[in-house]
Design a protein around this motif. Structure first.
Motif: not given
Ligand code: ADP
Ligand code: MG
Length: 256
Positions: A10, A23, A26, A28, A49, A208, A214-215
Motif C-alpha cells: 500500500s 495503492l 497490491i 502480485l 507501483l 488496475m 488495486k488489482i
C-alpha cells in the motif's frame, strides 16, 4: 522461478495539501522471463507501483521481493526506462548506452562492443557520435531502451516508454520490444494506459482499478510468442481488447 513478488503493498502520499492513498494492498507475483503489462487509467497508481518495484519509492505497507531478496532501493538487477527519455545531454549516443556498463566496471573494449550491438538492434547504427539533442524523440527513446537493454538487468521496468511518441514510431518500438523479448527473453514489467499496447506485448495484463489502485483483474494473453503488427487484427486479440476495454471503462466512469 519467481522474479518479482509484490506482497501487501500500500502507498499513501502525505503532502501539505492532504494525503492520497495511491495503492491499496497490491499482491502480485511475476515469473522469471514473463512480460507483464500494468494497465490502468491515469492517476491509478501505475507509476507508483513500478517505482516501488524499482526501489525508487518506499511502500507504506508491505514489501517487494526480487529473486528472493527484499527490495530496499534501486539495484543493477532492476533497470528502468521512463517516458521522458532521461539521457545525459552532454554524452554522445554511444556514451549514453555505455554508461551503465561503465558503472558496473565492464572494460572499455567490451562495453564499446556491447553498446554497438544494442545501438544496432534499435536501428541507430551510424548515430553513435551524435548527441541526444540532435535526435528526434523516437530516436532518443530508442537510445534509452538500448541503454536499458545493454545493462542486461534481470528485470526491465518500463514506465510508459512510448507514451510521448507519435503513433507510427510507437508501433515500430512495440515491434522492436517484442523482437527483443522473443530473441532474448527477460522479465519485463511495463506500465501503459494503452489497451492495445498492453495486450500486444504481454503474457499477462494486470488491470488496475481507479484510485486507490488495486488489482482489478489479470488477463492471461494466450497469443503465442511470435506476435507482430498483424496480431492486432486477429479475433482473439479483439476479444482480449473487448475484455480489457470493459474493465477500464468501468474504472474511468468511477473517476468521473
Ligand atoms: N510524490 C508524490 N507526492 C504526492 N502524491 C503523489 C506522488 N506521486 C504520485 N502521487 C499521487 O498518487 C496517485 C497515483 O499516481 P501515479 O502512480 O503517478 O499514477 P499513474 O502512473 O497511474 O498515472 C495520483 O493521485 C498522484 O497524484
Ligand atoms: Mg504514470
Amino acid at each position: 522461478m519467481e522474479s518479482i513478488k509484490v506482497q501487501g503493498v500500500s502507498k499513501r502520499f502525505t503532502t501539505k495539501k492532504g494525503s492520497v492513498q495511491a495503492l491499496n494492498s497490491i499482491d502480485l507475483a511475476i515469473e522469471d522471463k514473463e512480460f507483464v503489462t500494468i494497465l490502468g487509467t491515469s492517476g491509478c497508481g501505475k507509476s507508483t507501483l513500478l517505482r516501488i518495484i524499482g526501489g525508487l519509492e518506499t511502500a507504506s505497507e508491505g514489501h517487494v521481493m526480487c529473486h528472493g531478496s527484499q527490495v530496499t532501493g534501486p539495484g543493477p538487477d532492476r533497470g528502468m526506462v521512463f517516458q521522458q527519455y532521461s539521457l545525459f545531454p552532454w554524452m554522445t549516443i554511444q556514451k549514453n548506452v555505455e554508461f551503465g556498463l561503465k558503472e558496473k566496471g565492464v572494460n572499455k573494449t567490451k562495453r564499446i562492443e556491447i553498446a554497438k550491438q544494442y545501438i544496432d538492434l534499435v536501428g541507430l547504427k551510424g548515430f553513435e557520435d551524435l548527441y541526444p539533442k540532435n535526435l528526434s524523440g523516437g530516436m532518443q527513446q530508442r537510445t534509452a531502451l538500448a541503454r536499458g537493454l545493454a545493462n542486461n538487468p534481470d528485470v526491465l521496468l518500463l514506465d510508459e516508454p512510448f507514451g510521448a511518441l507519435d503513433m507510427q514510431t510507437r508501433e515500430v518500438m512495440q515491434e522492436l520490444l517484442l523482437k527483443v523479448w522473443q530473441t532474448s527473453p527477460k522479465t519485463i514489467v511495463m506500465v501503459t494506459h494503452d489497451i492495445e499496447e498492453a495486450i500486444l506485448l504481454a503474457n499477462r495484463v494486470v488491470v488496475m482499478s481507479a484510485r486507490p489502485g488495486k488489482i482489478k483483474d489479470i488477463i492471461d494473453v494466450d497469443l503465442g510468442k511470435q506476435r507482430d503488427y498483424n496480431t492486432r487484427l486477429t479475433e482473439k486479440f479483439l476479444e482480449y481488447k473487448r475484455q480489457a476495454s470493459n474493465l477500464i471503462r468501468t474504472e474511468s466512469m468511477k473517476v468521473m
